[in-house]
Design a protein around this motif. Structure first.
Motif, short mmCIF file in Angstrom:
data_model
loop_
_atom_site.label_atom_id
_atom_site.label_comp_id
_atom_site.label_asym_id
_atom_site.label_seq_id
_atom_site.Cartn_x
_atom_site.Cartn_y
_atom_site.Cartn_z
N ALA A 1 0.83 -1.21 0.00
CA ALA A 1 0.00 0.00 0.00
C ALA A 1 0.86 1.25 0.00
O ALA A 1 0.44 2.31 -0.45
N ILE A 2 2.07 1.13 0.51
CA ILE A 2 2.98 2.27 0.54
C ILE A 2 3.77 2.38 -0.75
O ILE A 2 3.88 3.45 -1.34
N ALA A 3 4.32 1.27 -1.22
CA ALA A 3 5.08 1.29 -2.47
C ALA A 3 5.20 -0.14 -3.00
O ALA A 3 5.54 -1.05 -2.23
N PRO A 4 4.95 -0.36 -4.27
CA PRO A 4 5.14 -1.68 -4.86
C PRO A 4 6.57 -2.16 -4.69
O PRO A 4 7.52 -1.41 -4.94
N GLY A 5 6.73 -3.38 -4.21
CA GLY A 5 8.06 -3.93 -3.99
C GLY A 5 8.60 -3.72 -2.60
O GLY A 5 9.65 -4.27 -2.25
N LEU A 6 7.89 -2.95 -1.77
CA LEU A 6 8.40 -2.65 -0.44
C LEU A 6 8.41 -3.88 0.46
O LEU A 6 9.30 -4.03 1.30
#
Length: 253
Positions: A231-236
């Motif tokens: 939800a914050i960044a793809p791949g995180l």
């Protein structure tokens, strides 16, 4: 009309092995078993299988599904209840998709012009669509950690709990900024953040290395955890896991 287990597996996408397991635990017995030993299912069993699959999609465990189905007396009312849950889940996923879209745009702008992410000023926006119950459910694989967390928060006020959530969110956003800046998972700035997280984790209870690595794997393998990171960044989620595994290899081995 009755369908053999192989046909039910084909129609539902559930393996025959899983259907046999559902029978063995009493969750979904077949209508009858033929002389050849094969299980056969009728319309009532197919409706019950639909209920099981809907509840599984909503994250309900098998034991709880058995209780829910056992308490039901009216199939139509049961389906209405499932429909309400699905509508609520659709709305939650819509909100989550909006959150992800907003965060992607914010990260892209930050990477392009070098300015800080604006969402850091309102970190609660990052978690729209992610319910507290999701976080509680995500700890079920780590009961000792869940108990330590409950004990630590029992004496906290709602404002203190919210402040703690904001701090955790801010750390996750900062980790996303490090990832976006191209820092490898084992780079010093990233490992410094992971060390801060490890110290906070150790403040609750002593965590064995094996459990710490299991927590790291859960960043990508646990649906609730992965959704929170993505939800914050793809791949995180994968970045967090790699950073934790690198930390364990360098400092905990």
């Amino acid at each position: 009309m009755a369908w053999p287990i192989a046909e039910v597996a084909r129609m539902s996408g559930v393996t025959a092995r899983t259907l046999r397991h559902y029978d063995e635990i009493g969750l979904l017995p077949p209508a009858w078993i033929g002389s050849n030993g094969h299980r056969y299912y009728e319309e009532r069993q197919l409706l019950q299988l639909q209920q099981v699959l809907v509840l599984r999609a909503l994250g309900v465990g098998l034991a709880e599904i058995a209780r829910i189905i056992g308490d039901q007396v009216d199939e139509l009312e049961s389906l209405r209840g499932h429909h309400r849950r699905l509508i609520a889940e659709r709305d939650r996923l819509d909100a989550l998709a909006t959150t992800v879209s907003r965060t992607i745009a914010d990260l892209e702008r930050s990477r392009k012009d070098g300015t800080p992410m604006t969402s850091i000023n309102r970190p609660e926006n990052l978690f729209e669509g992610i319910q507290p119950a999701d976080v509680d459910a995500s700890l079920r694989d780590f009961p000792e950690h869940a108990e330590a967390t409950r004990h630590a928060t029992a004496a906290m006020t709602p404002a203190e709990i919210e402040a703690g959530q904001r701090e955790r969110t801010a750390r996750m956003v900062h980790l996303a900024e490090l990832m976006a800046a191209g820092h490898p998972a084992d780079a010093e700035p990233t490992q410094r953040m992971i060390d801060e997280e490890y110290q906070l984790l150790s403040g609750l209870r002593t965590v064995p290395v094996t459990e710490y690595l299991a927590i790291a794997r859960s960043c990508t393998e646990n649906e609730q955890w992965s959704a929170a990171y993505e939800a914050i960044a793809p791949g995180l989620a994968a970045y967090q896991r790699a950073a934790m595994e690198a930390y364990a290899a360098a400092r905990l081995s």
